[in-house]
Design a protein around this motif. Sequence first.
Motif, mmCIF file in Angstrom:
data_model
loop_
_atom_site.group_PDB
_atom_site.id
_atom_site.type_symbol
_atom_site.label_atom_id
_atom_site.label_comp_id
_atom_site.label_asym_id
_atom_site.label_seq_id
_atom_site.Cartn_x
_atom_site.Cartn_y
_atom_site.Cartn_z
ATOM 1 N N ASP A 105 62.481 -4.715 27.929
ATOM 2 C CA ASP A 105 63.618 -4.378 28.795
ATOM 3 C C ASP A 105 63.701 -2.861 28.930
ATOM 4 N N LEU A 106 63.378 -2.368 30.125
ATOM 5 C CA LEU A 106 63.450 -0.931 30.424
ATOM 6 C C LEU A 106 64.383 -0.704 31.605
ATOM 7 N N SER A 107 65.357 -1.545 31.769
ATOM 8 C CA SER A 107 66.177 -1.555 32.983
ATOM 9 C C SER A 107 67.297 -0.524 32.935
ATOM 10 N N GLY A 108 67.737 -0.114 34.125
ATOM 11 C CA GLY A 108 68.972 0.638 34.275
ATOM 12 C C GLY A 108 68.959 2.021 33.676
ATOM 13 N N GLY A 109 69.112 3.045 34.492
ATOM 14 C CA GLY A 109 69.287 4.402 33.991
ATOM 15 C C GLY A 109 68.021 5.169 33.766
ATOM 16 N N ASN A 110 66.882 4.475 33.638
ATOM 17 C CA ASN A 110 65.618 5.157 33.445
ATOM 18 C C ASN A 110 64.989 5.502 34.791
ATOM 19 N N ALA A 111 63.918 6.257 34.741
ATOM 20 C CA ALA A 111 63.221 6.630 35.972
ATOM 21 C C ALA A 111 61.721 6.664 35.707
ATOM 22 N N PHE A 112 61.210 5.608 35.074
ATOM 23 C CA PHE A 112 59.774 5.531 34.804
ATOM 24 C C PHE A 112 59.004 5.438 36.112
ATOM 25 N N GLU A 113 57.876 6.134 36.166
ATOM 26 C CA GLU A 113 57.054 6.165 37.364
ATOM 27 C C GLU A 113 55.704 5.496 37.092
ATOM 28 N N GLY A 114 54.910 5.429 38.164
ATOM 29 C CA GLY A 114 53.561 4.885 38.027
ATOM 30 C C GLY A 114 53.475 3.444 38.477
ATOM 31 N N THR A 115 52.332 2.835 38.234
ATOM 32 C CA THR A 115 52.090 1.447 38.625
ATOM 33 C C THR A 115 51.985 0.571 37.384
ATOM 34 N N LEU A 116 52.168 -0.727 37.587
ATOM 35 C CA LEU A 116 52.019 -1.665 36.483
ATOM 36 C C LEU A 116 50.549 -1.768 36.102
ATOM 37 N N ASP A 117 50.266 -1.488 34.848
ATOM 38 C CA ASP A 117 48.893 -1.544 34.376
ATOM 39 C C ASP A 117 48.439 -3.001 34.241
ATOM 40 N N ALA A 118 47.180 -3.229 34.514
ATOM 41 C CA ALA A 118 46.638 -4.591 34.449
ATOM 42 C C ALA A 118 46.716 -5.172 33.045
ATOM 43 N N CYS A 119 46.827 -4.299 32.052
ATOM 44 C CA CYS A 119 46.861 -4.808 30.677
ATOM 45 C C CYS A 119 48.120 -5.592 30.376
ATOM 46 N N LEU A 170 62.483 -7.260 38.609
ATOM 47 C CA LEU A 170 61.743 -6.087 39.065
ATOM 48 C C LEU A 170 62.494 -5.354 40.176
ATOM 49 N N SER A 171 63.768 -5.610 40.337
ATOM 50 C CA SER A 171 64.556 -5.060 41.442
ATOM 51 C C SER A 171 64.687 -3.546 41.347
ATOM 52 N N ASP A 172 65.001 -2.960 42.499
ATOM 53 C CA ASP A 172 65.328 -1.540 42.583
ATOM 54 C C ASP A 172 64.215 -0.659 42.031
ATOM 55 N N LEU A 214 67.493 0.480 21.567
ATOM 56 C CA LEU A 214 68.151 1.777 21.709
ATOM 57 C C LEU A 214 69.021 1.811 22.969
ATOM 58 N N THR A 215 69.467 0.666 23.404
ATOM 59 C CA THR A 215 70.190 0.554 24.670
ATOM 60 C C THR A 215 71.401 1.473 24.729
ATOM 61 N N ALA A 216 71.625 2.045 25.921
ATOM 62 C CA ALA A 216 72.860 2.770 26.238
ATOM 63 C C ALA A 216 73.122 3.922 25.280
ATOM 64 N N LEU A 262 64.876 -0.644 25.787
ATOM 65 C CA LEU A 262 65.152 0.766 26.059
ATOM 66 C C LEU A 262 65.963 0.892 27.351
ATOM 67 N N GLY A 263 66.863 -0.017 27.587
ATOM 68 C CA GLY A 263 67.655 -0.006 28.802
ATOM 69 C C GLY A 263 68.787 0.993 28.763
ATOM 70 N N ASP A 264 69.224 1.421 29.952
ATOM 71 C CA ASP A 264 70.366 2.325 30.103
ATOM 72 C C ASP A 264 70.178 3.621 29.318
ATOM 73 N N LEU A 265 68.975 4.169 29.366
ATOM 74 C CA LEU A 265 68.705 5.477 28.806
ATOM 75 C C LEU A 265 68.407 6.432 29.959
#
Length: 717
Positions: A53-67, A104-106, A4-6, A29-32
């Motif tokens: 791929d969840l890069s660019g434009g998103n603002a997901f929060e939280g920590t990386l789950d161990a799973c 994992l930048s930015d 669903l990019t962009a 799900l990049g650039d959403l």
Amino acid sequence: MLDLTANNLHGGLTTQALANLSTLQVLNLGDLRFNGSLPFQGVCKMKQLEVLDLSGGNAFEGTLDACVANLTLLRVLDLTGNMLSGSLSAHLISSLTLLETLSLSDNSFEGIFQLNMLANLSKLKVLELADMNSETFQLQTETSPWNASFQLQELEFTSSELNSPAKTLPSFLSSQTSLESVDLSENNLVGSFPSWLLLNSPKLKSVYLNSNSFTGSFELPFDLNHHHHHMDQLETLEIANNKIQGELPRNIGVFFPNLSSLDVSNNKFGGQIPESIGEMGSLNSLNLAINNFSGTLHDHILNGCLSLTNLFLDNNQLNGTLPSFTNLPNLSFLTASRNNFQGSITKEFCGPRFFMILDLSFNNLSGTLPSCLNMSTLNLQGNSFTGKIPEASTNLWVMINLSGNKFTGNIPESMYNLPHLWYLLLAGNELQGQISNQICQLKNLQLLDLSHNNLSGFIPSCLNIQISEEMEGMTESIPGVSSRIVHIISMMQLIIILYIQQMQKVQFTMKSSPLQYQGYILEDMSALDLSSNQLSGEIPYQIGDLFVLHSLNLSNNHLNGSIPKSFKNLQAIESLDLSNNRLSGQIPLELQHLNYLSVFNVSYNNLSGRAPEQAQFGTFGDSSYKGNPYLSWGVSNRGNAALPPPAPVQPDEVNKDDSAIIDFSSFCWSFAATSVTILLAFLTILWINPYWRRAWFYFIEGLLLKCFGKFLEDAFY
């Protein structure tokens, strides 16, 4: 695959939305515009997932789950540009042994990331750990001895506190021979310049080592008989903002034959510019600014650079005359300020080209200003346009800075035929004549500095500086086609803004001291400086219509009349200097509403009356008003060089002592009025009431006897 990019999708992503996608292999799900917590419980059910791929434009929060460690088939993990936080555990990353891309930048990850946790990721090709929005994140590559089993193609470690506090270059790079792109900018790395990094990786296409503290010289092998000694793949080499010294290698143009961008600015390079640069036929941008290059820039040095668009030579020690640049048809940016160039600008220099920025300020150039600057054309050959090409598209100048030279004569009328000109800076020359009314044709002009010349006559009443009249009317003459021109110009404008933001300092003289504005000038500043000329007549009231003006300097002229009340409309004004003129009348009280005014100077005029005292005017000292024999002003809240500045008032002390902020002049008048009122009330009481009158006289008699009784007794007896 779900891609669903962009798009313009936004909101949150729930575990339920991903619950039934257990056989998904690619989730892109990049650039959403997704935000909120990342539903790892749903993601981790996708046991077959290979690309996340969840890069660019998103603002997901939280920590990386161990799973995430259970997604053992992952080849691509790209979470760039989110708001993820927490630490990156060794267990989580090291188990993903099939990873080829880890980006994992930015984000906002915290703590120390030890690179040896990636030692077993033998398939890793892309590694990006840059620009973390965290004060605690550190990237360590030298924690303990380890051998990298991978051969990277792309590496990005910018602004990552790399190997702090030692600031050493990662040693594992010595074994990386497949690198195509490496970016270690803004890490303040120390040590000698790593020429070996270039020599060990013949496949390199781009190298960014900007903003470090590398020292030593930049050396290349001089034996070029073998093919492996040529870096045919390298297109970008940027090593700006270091401490590299010595000369550029004489064979640099032969060693990098296909280089497109070379940036060595802000170092300590010296000597002459290598002639082999002329071998770079693909060179688009050459930045040699802020070094110690010397000698003459001969015509033949750049003759082979047929693709050259940007040439930056500022702040060096180059001398001689300017080349004609006739063999550089694509040259758009030319900045060579603060050198020792001499001679004049000839017609051959102008030539038909797509010029945008010309900065030759602070040299020793002389002669008259070139009248050919409006000859710049946009090459539209090979198309099938119909109708008339708008004249606006043939004059695409945006900035002309010729300040600080020895140009004489009048300002040529050709400069008034540049409708897209933003900045015209001609200060500090020996220009004469009047400012033509044709200057008002520059409808997009945002910054005009003609100070420190010998210009005479009146200030044009039509003078106007406007913001955001971009390309008005250009789409009327060539429907459907001129929009392409507008797009090209808009893209160039973005490049110009970046140039000004990163390099350019525009200086004005306000209140007898230079002020420098640096940064995003398009939105942050517009200025008009006509100071130190021979201008006469009244100040046009129309200047009050320049609502976005931030600084106005008309000092050191022969202007007369009054200060226009229309100046009350300059709501963005920060500096207003009208000193050393022949202005008369009162300072308009309406100026008290200029809330951003921080510099105000009307000294040495013929102003009269009383100066405003409210708002910002309560902070201006005597130096703002002196030299006006008929002008008076208050002394409270004025700056005084003999007294130290008052200590700042703490928020909890604001109401403790209101007397500390009482104006002294107001106090004197209030005290006198109160005293007179009390005296009149007392006399009225004595006049009306005989009892209090007798008591008062007895009191005075007793007081006299007590004080002077002995003296009276000796005098009468």
